[in-house]
Design an enzyme around this catalytic site. Structure first.
Site, short mmCIF file in Angstrom:
data_model
loop_
_atom_site.label_atom_id
_atom_site.label_comp_id
_atom_site.label_asym_id
_atom_site.label_seq_id
_atom_site.Cartn_x
_atom_site.Cartn_y
_atom_site.Cartn_z
NE ARG A 62 -4.71 -1.70 1.64
CZ ARG A 62 -5.19 -1.70 2.77
NH1 ARG A 62 -5.03 -2.01 4.14
NH2 ARG A 62 -6.35 -2.90 2.12
CE LYS A 113 -17.69 -18.05 8.38
NZ LYS A 113 -18.05 -17.62 9.30
N GLY A 164 -8.05 -8.72 -0.65
CA GLY A 164 -8.14 -9.78 0.30
C GLY A 164 -7.18 -11.00 0.58
N GLY A 195 -12.01 -5.29 0.94
CA GLY A 195 -13.94 -4.95 1.83
C GLY A 195 -13.69 -3.83 0.03
#
Ligand SMILES: Nc1ncnc2c1ncn2[C@@H]1O[C@H](COP(=O)(O)OP(=O)(O)O)[C@@H](O)[C@H]1O
Ligand SMILES: O=C(OP(=O)(O)O)[C@H](O)COP(=O)(O)O
Length: 434
Positions: A74, A235, A391, A414
């Site tokens: 970043r 998930k 992510g 996100g």
């Protein structure tokens, strides 16, 4: 100092032009995508000389116990915009958060970022002890043209996350111009990402922000086809939105990670003690039906690597997806699945990947994720557009040493997920229309 041009920064998508913020509102409605391509509102050199520019960056990087940066992606991603501003004689005021502090917390100070930022920028970056107030104003007043001041963690004030207007006004009062380059935080409507734009104009996107939007909106809305998505991670529940949205756009959808066991169970397979979300069995069946109805090729792994416990040193073996014995859990996709997935990917022109194929944190169960990362790197070399959507998939690609081979690696987990779900990002919508 040599002036940097936008072109010399080399950050733009090979096959889609840049988008303006006003475009974004339309792009999120799929049918108007094609008609809305225009050039993005950019930093104009004439506006910059001697101007105080408030640049919201995302320097939320991992630090070890000695405050060393363990992944500076970043920081490096923030450099092109800052260098451009320096090159045109702006006075650069950098603002970021680090972590999720509750009040002033020394371990979340941005001070450890200064050496690496200075090194990458080739100038000595000054640090303030605060992000608003008299001391900060003095430091800003002392900034020379081309100087850089890093404000202290903006989340040391609870007003930041509350998007408090008075706090936003104080941030705004420091500068003449606002640049948002913090893509990773663009899904937050906070004072330094959204509120500040009400009091500080012009408010424009930096180069990183533009590049992220170009790939994550442009390439996905207007892909070279066939277009494939690979979705993994733990998930189904955290990926329903992205799966629904991608099913509207892709030709091929490959599923991996922990979520596949909910799909298997929905199809009547035994899944042992693998991760299953019982309440989402119907959702999984509906997604399979939706794929069929849309003519999307949905591929589930045909074999899996199973373990006798959730641990790095578990015993493991490869079994067909339909045959997971009791007491065993699936922790990776198997070699036949890698082969089938690779063959499917060989026929595509654009690939977006979100979520690892297995528990890649354990070496024994990282092979599927590594193989997919290698496949994408190989296809990138053949001109396929490969986008890694933030992510853990980014962590996996970096762990495999293949980050520089991909067309685009998102700096926001996100934020990229929300964009892929078709949501609009408050930090982007707040910027000026082109
Ligand atoms: N078969 C599996 N069983 C349990 N967890 C898994 C499995 N495959 C992947 N995971 C876990 O999923 C996590 C990442 O999930 P997620 O946060 O949804 O992905 P991303 O961060 O890329 O969006 C990783 O920590 C990985 O260990
Ligand atoms: O690390 C970030 O997001 P990510 O972990 O989703 O990539 C951003 O800096 C946003 O941080 P936040 O999720 O504390 O608002």
């Amino acid at each position: 100092m040599e002036k940097l041009t936008r072109a010399s920064l080399g950050t733009f998508s090979p096959h889609c032009s840049s988008f303006s913020v006003s475009d974004l509102r339309f792009i999120l409605k799929p049918c108007t995508v094609m008609a809305t391509k225009r050039s993005v509102s950019t930093l104009k050199e004439a506006d910059l000389k001697g101007k105080r520019v408030f640049v919201r960056v995302d320097l939320n990087v991992p630090l070890d116990e000695n405050f060393n940066i363990t992944d500076d992606t970043r920081v490096r991603a923030a450099v092109p915009t800052i260098k451009y501003l320096i090159g045109y004689g702006a006075k650069v005021i950098l603002s970021s958060h680090l972590g999720r502090p509750k009040g002033v917390t020394p371990k979340y100070s941005l001070k450890p970022l200064v050496p690496r930022l200075s090194e990458l920028l080739g100038v000595e970056v000054k640090i303030a002890n605060d992000c608003i107030g008299e001391e900060v104003e003095k430091l800003v007043a002392q900034l020379p043209e081309g100087g850089v001041l890093l404000l202290e963690n903006v989340r040391f004030y609870k007003e930041e996350e509350k998007n408090d207007p008075e706090f936003a006004k104080k941030l705004a009062s420091l500068a003449d111009l606002y640049v948002n380059d913090a893509f990773g935080t663009a899904h937050r409507a906070h004072a330094s990402t959204e509120g500040v734009t009400k009091y500080l104009k012009p408010a424009v996107a930096g180069f990183l922000m533009q590049k992220e939007l170009d790939y994550l909106i442009g390439a996905v809305a207007n892909p070279k086809i066939p277009f494939a998505a690979i979705v993994g991670g733990s998930k189904v529940s955290t990926k329903i939105g992205v799966l629904e949205s991608l099913l509207e756009k892709v030709n091929v959808l490959l599923l991996g990670g922990g979520m596949i066991f909910t799909f298997y169970k929905a199809q009547g397979h035994s899944v042992g003690s693998s991760l299953v979300e019982e309440d989402l069995l119907n959702t999984a069946s509906q997604l399979i039906e939706k794929a069929k109805a849309k003519g999307v090729t949905l591929l589930l792994p045909i074999d899996v690597v199973i373990a006798d416990k959730f641990a790095a040193d578990a015993n493991s073996k490869v079994v067909p997806a339909s045959g997971i014995p009791d007491g065993w859990m699936g922790l990776d996709i198997g070699p036949d699945s890698v082969k089938t997935f690779s063959e499917a990917l060989d026929k595509t022109q654009t690939i977006i990947w979100n979520g690892p194929m297995g528990v890649f944190e354990f070496d024994k169960f990282a092979a599927g994720t590594d193989a997919i990362a290698k496949k994408l790197a190989e296809l990138s070399g053949k001109g396929v557009t490969t986008i890694i959507g933030g992510g853990d998939s980014v962590a996996a690609v970096e762990k495999a040493g293949l980050a520089d081979k991909m067309s685009h690696i998102s700096t926001g987990g996100g934020a990229s997920l929300e964009l892929l779900e078709g949501k609009s990002l408050p930090g982007v919508l707040a910027l000026d229309d082109a």
